[in-house]
Design a protein around this motif. Structure first.
Motif, PDB file in Angstrom:
ATOM      1  N   SER A  29      -0.643  -7.583  -0.930  1.00  0.00           N
ATOM      2  CA  SER A  29      -1.427  -8.212  -1.966  1.00  0.00           C
ATOM      3  C   SER A  29      -2.093  -9.516  -1.613  1.00  0.00           C
ATOM      4  CB  SER A  29      -0.522  -8.565  -3.343  1.00  0.00           C
ATOM      5  OG  SER A  29       0.305  -9.550  -3.116  1.00  0.00           O
ATOM      6  N   SER A  64      -2.685 -11.862  -8.429  1.00  0.00           N
ATOM      7  CA  SER A  64      -2.703 -11.513  -7.174  1.00  0.00           C
ATOM      8  C   SER A  64      -3.707  -9.918  -7.335  1.00  0.00           C
ATOM      9  CB  SER A  64      -1.331 -10.888  -6.733  1.00  0.00           C
ATOM     10  OG  SER A  64      -0.334 -11.918  -6.397  1.00  0.00           O
ATOM     11  N   VAL A  66      -3.697  -6.175  -5.572  1.00  0.00           N
ATOM     12  CA  VAL A  66      -2.441  -5.442  -4.963  1.00  0.00           C
ATOM     13  C   VAL A  66      -3.380  -4.349  -4.283  1.00  0.00           C
ATOM     14  CG1 VAL A  66      -0.391  -4.088  -4.969  1.00  0.00           C
ATOM     15  CG2 VAL A  66      -0.882  -6.005  -6.696  1.00  0.00           C
TER      16      VAL A  66
END
Length: 265
Positions: A29, A64, A66
């Protein structure tokens, strides 16, 4: 007869599914991590027993992207520092995810407080903007610019604390006493950069992280990371002790009656 997909699976099929889920490849990520020191009383107030405050009232926001093949995912978390039985870790209050598939395992297996939301991580040259949003409100936003590389840390062991429970069928209390889960992760980093910028918390009745103000910004970074995950039940806790906190998990209509703390901007 054609296969009925809702029908019972064979023992071999069940075994194959479990084997596949236990052999996940490294999933990387790219995300922003912001850690700040907040108000000690506010951090202590959100911790259900038997979790306790640590020596420093820290809050961490993780935002984040991913890299799931063919299935990009936005994943976020806002957590506070906590301790249990001498182990220090993080207690997540909300974990926005951009796809329902990402909710299932975390909520049902570990008790993670995952909710559908919007997760944004954008970089244009050195300029970075990352945000967590739900109900049209970006309740956490990081704005800044990459100001240089940081040393890549060693493999780190990290613990998150979750409460796994189900509301009672009759709408009163919980079906059973909840369990407290320690979720252990080993985090590997392949790139880490410093961000010079700030963290903006916006008022949201359903995600009131603005109650955990930024007093001192401790860390603001952009990194590429991967980790494994293993959970274990460490103890059963009383339903009565957790009931005052279960609204953390849901979009509780009664929160419409809650206003921001007195004196907040």
């Amino acid at each position: 007869m054609a296969r009925i997909r809702y029908g019972a699976r064979t023992a071999a099929e069940i075994t194959a599914a479990r084997t596949a889920s236990s052999r996940l490849p490294e999933i990387w990520s790219t995300g922003v991590v912001a850690v700040w020191e907040s108000d000690p009383d506010a951090v202590a107030a959100v911790l259900p027993p038997p979790l306790e405050p640590t020596g420093r009232p820290l809050v961490r926001a993780t935002i984040s992207k991913v890299e799931l093949p063919g299935y990009p995912l936005g994943a976020g978390s806002v957590a506070v520092a906590a301790a249990h039985r001498g182990i220090e870790g993080w207690y997540p209050l909300v974990m926005p995810m951009t796809h329902e598939r990402a909710l299932t395992g975390g909520r049902e297996v570990f008790g993670e407080p995952k909710k559908l939301g919007e997760v944004t991580v954008d970089r244009d040259g050195p300029v970075v903007r990352a945000a967590l949003a739900r109900h049209g409100i970006a309740f956490v936003e990081v704005r800044g610019a990459v100001s240089g590389p940081l040393p890549v840390p060693e493999l780190a062991r990290k613990t998150d604390f979750y409460f796994k429970f189900l509301p009672a069928v009759d709408g009163s209390g919980l079906d059973l006493d909840p369990v407290l889960v320690h979720c252990l992760r080993h985090e590997k980093v392949r790139r880490l950069e410093r961000i010079t910028g700030d963290v903006v918390l916006r008022e949201s009745m359903y995600d009131p992280v603005a109650d955990l103000p930024v007093h001192t910004l401790v860390e603001l970074t952009l990194g590429e990371k991967t980790s494994d995950q293993q959970g274990r039940v460490v103890e059963r806790v009383s339903a009565e002790s957790l009931l005052p906190y279960i609204h953390q998990r849901y979009d509780d209509p009664q929160q419409l009656l809650d206003g921001p703390p007195e004196g907040s901007a």
